[in-house]
Design a protein around this motif. Structure first.
Motif, short mmCIF file in Angstrom:
data_model
loop_
_atom_site.label_atom_id
_atom_site.label_comp_id
_atom_site.label_asym_id
_atom_site.label_seq_id
_atom_site.Cartn_x
_atom_site.Cartn_y
_atom_site.Cartn_z
N TYR A 104 0.72 -1.06 -0.11
CA TYR A 104 -0.02 -0.12 -0.16
C TYR A 104 0.89 1.22 0.17
O TYR A 104 0.55 2.27 -0.78
CB TYR A 104 -0.90 -0.15 1.37
CG TYR A 104 -1.41 1.31 1.55
CD1 TYR A 104 -2.85 1.71 0.99
CD2 TYR A 104 -0.98 2.03 2.54
CE1 TYR A 104 -3.48 2.93 1.50
CE2 TYR A 104 -1.79 3.27 2.84
CZ TYR A 104 -2.82 3.64 2.47
OH TYR A 104 -3.35 4.92 2.70
N ASP A 181 -5.69 7.21 10.97
CA ASP A 181 -6.66 6.73 9.94
C ASP A 181 -6.86 5.21 10.29
O ASP A 181 -8.03 4.72 10.36
CB ASP A 181 -6.06 7.24 8.65
CG ASP A 181 -6.67 6.54 7.40
OD1 ASP A 181 -7.95 6.25 7.65
OD2 ASP A 181 -6.08 6.01 6.35
N PHE A 182 -5.79 4.33 10.34
CA PHE A 182 -5.89 2.87 10.57
C PHE A 182 -6.83 2.66 11.88
O PHE A 182 -7.51 1.60 11.98
CB PHE A 182 -4.82 2.24 10.69
CG PHE A 182 -4.18 2.24 9.17
CD1 PHE A 182 -4.82 2.65 8.03
CD2 PHE A 182 -2.69 1.74 8.94
CE1 PHE A 182 -4.00 2.76 6.72
CE2 PHE A 182 -2.24 1.65 7.67
CZ PHE A 182 -2.79 2.07 6.61
N SER A 184 -8.89 4.32 13.52
CA SER A 184 -10.24 4.52 13.50
C SER A 184 -10.92 3.80 12.65
O SER A 184 -11.98 3.07 13.02
CB SER A 184 -10.41 6.01 12.84
OG SER A 184 -11.64 6.36 12.61
N ALA A 185 -10.26 3.33 11.60
CA ALA A 185 -11.04 2.10 10.47
C ALA A 185 -11.28 0.90 11.31
O ALA A 185 -12.31 0.28 11.15
CB ALA A 185 -9.89 1.91 9.41
N ASN A 188 -13.79 1.46 14.10
CA ASN A 188 -15.30 1.27 13.26
C ASN A 188 -15.64 -0.06 12.92
O ASN A 188 -16.96 -0.24 12.60
CB ASN A 188 -15.23 2.02 11.89
CG ASN A 188 -14.95 3.60 12.06
OD1 ASN A 188 -15.26 4.23 13.37
ND2 ASN A 188 -14.83 4.29 11.17
N LEU A 196 -9.06 -3.94 7.95
CA LEU A 196 -7.96 -2.92 7.40
C LEU A 196 -7.17 -3.55 6.56
O LEU A 196 -6.79 -3.15 5.41
CB LEU A 196 -7.20 -2.40 8.65
CG LEU A 196 -6.17 -1.49 8.10
CD1 LEU A 196 -6.57 -0.37 7.15
CD2 LEU A 196 -5.19 -1.07 9.42
N ARG A 199 -8.99 -3.87 3.18
CA ARG A 199 -8.85 -2.55 2.70
C ARG A 199 -7.61 -2.24 1.92
O ARG A 199 -7.74 -1.83 0.97
CB ARG A 199 -9.24 -1.83 3.71
CG ARG A 199 -9.13 -0.15 3.31
CD ARG A 199 -10.43 0.27 2.42
NE ARG A 199 -10.37 1.74 2.47
CZ ARG A 199 -10.06 2.08 1.16
NH1 ARG A 199 -9.20 1.63 0.39
NH2 ARG A 199 -10.10 3.54 1.09
N ASP A 203 -7.17 -2.25 -2.35
CA ASP A 203 -6.57 -1.04 -3.04
C ASP A 203 -5.28 -1.31 -3.77
O ASP A 203 -4.79 -0.73 -4.82
CB ASP A 203 -6.30 0.00 -2.06
CG ASP A 203 -7.38 0.81 -1.75
OD1 ASP A 203 -8.53 0.63 -2.31
OD2 ASP A 203 -7.49 1.52 -0.82
#
Lengths: 208, 186
Positions: A104, A181-182, A184-185, A188, A196, A199, A203
């Motif tokens: 990534y 960011d990570f 929080s993901a 959630n 994650l 995800r 991408d």
């Protein structure tokens, strides 16, 4: 250019009358010459890889992979961005996350930095926060840039020597932002790290 | 999508920046930084005249580097906390302190006051400023596309940026996390 030179000659004497035209005193700070040299060399090598017009895409990708290894402390950053979840991740998840994150990061930064070409990194100073932990201030200029862009690099003494763990642009530290960011993901997703990993994999471009 | 050339975008950005210099100078003074206010005032005078109404940043070529100051930063300089983070329609991310600061900056903007009688100037300036801000944010918006949680990334980036802006006015060292805790071998 002659116009600015003429302007300089006419205006500069008047500007010198302004107190603001005098340089401000620079506070003495603990600089680290070896850390500055590391950033200067490694960051310029990284930009050089991306601006190499003669290399094929595959050669460029391989060179970028190697340049990242030489520049960054990848294992340390990999687990830093997991935040509180670095303590609960299983060995298998750790292995799969490391692969997905590496892929990534290389894809994202290769894409973002591909807009540039011909820029140079020059060191403007450094502050040793503690032994083996230094923030090096640089300016990136030339190439596509209209004016110099300040970028700071946080580097840490690792077993292989100095390595970058974070980069600051416009006051924003990339690894800290990535961690929030990570985390929080994952929050959630009810604490499910697999979401994650999927995800980051989704991408990634298809393997050839 | 980029319709205009880089050269045109740079000139537009220079004009927008130049029109913001008087507001920056006022905030520099309010922050107790007369030297910075002097630099900003000099830049505004030079760029508005020999710089062709701000089209060219002649001040920077003379060694007068630009910076931005705003009232949210001024409030932070004197200890005001950022307060709650909010995302406002059209205006985007802000905090209670910085939102109030933006309001004060708008109300007390010397250029807006000086051109209050000129029909459409304020509207055109507002439109061009918005387009310029959107163009400057292009890289960040692309970064949001790659985020796992775009809201969290935007919040983190905004709050870090504003904390750094306030730290520049107050001085002091950055508080950074400890990477030693993340020393886990793969």
């Amino acid at each position: 250019m002659s116009a600015p030179s003429t302007i300089s000659r006419r205006i500069l004497p008047w500007l010198l009358l302004l107190p603001s035209a005098y340089p401000q005193p620079v506070l003495a700070a603990a600089r680290d010459a070896s850390a500055e040299a590391f950033v200067r060399t490694s960051a310029n090598r990284l930009l050089g890889v991306l601006s190499d017009k003669t290399a094929t895409a595959a050669q460029k990708n391989a060179a970028f992979h190697k340049a990242i290894d030489d520049l960054a402390d990848v294992p340390r950053v990999t687990y830093f961005v997991l935040g509180k979840y670095a303590r609960t991740i299983t060995p298998d998840q750790k292995r799969r996350f490391a692969l997905a994150f590496r892929s990534y990061v290389e894809r994202v930064y290769r894409d973002r930095l591909s807009d540039y070409g011909g820029e140079r990194v020059s060191v403007v100073g450094s502050v040793a926060r503690k032994p083996g932990d230094v923030v090096v201030a640089t300016e990136i200029s030339g190439g596509q840039l209209d004016r110099p862009v300040p970028v700071s690099w946080r580097i840490i003494q690792s077993p292989g020597g100095w390595r970058v763990v974070d980069v600051q642009f416009r006051g924003v530290w990339l690894a800290i932002t990535q961690q929030q960011d990570f985390v929080s993901a994952i929050d959630n997703a009810g604490g499910d790290i697999e979401v994650l990993i999927d995800r980051l994999r989704s991408d990634a471009p298809p393997r050839r | 999508m980029k319709i205009t050339s880089k050269g045109v975008r740079n000139r537009v950005s220079s004009v927008v920046t130049n029109l913001g210099e008087p507001g920056t100078a006022i905030n520099d003074l309010a922050q107790g930084r007369p030297r910075a206010a002097g630099v900003t005032t000099s830049r505004f005078l030079i760029n508005s005249t020999v710089g062709g109404l701000g089209l060219f940043d002649v001040g920077a070529k003379l060694g007068l580097e630009g910076h931005r100051s705003d009232f949210g930063q001024t409030l932070g300089r004197y200890g005001a906390e950022s307060g709650r983070y909010v995302v406002l329609p059209l205006l985007g991310p802000t905090t209670l302190r910085d939102g109030a600061g933006r309001l004060v900056d708008t109300m007390a903007d010397p250029v807006a006051m000086a051109t209050a009688g000129a029909s459409n100037f304020g509207m055109i300036r507002g439109g061009v400023t918005s387009v310029d801000a959107r163009a400057n944010a292009d890289g960040f918006i692309r970064a949001l596309d790659d985020a796992a949680d775009p809201y969290a990334m935007m919040r983190s980036a905004y709050l870090q940026n504003r904390a750094d802006v306030v730290r520049q006015a107050k001085g002091g060292v950055q508080v950074l996390p400890d990477f030693d805790a993340a020393r886990i071998e793969p």
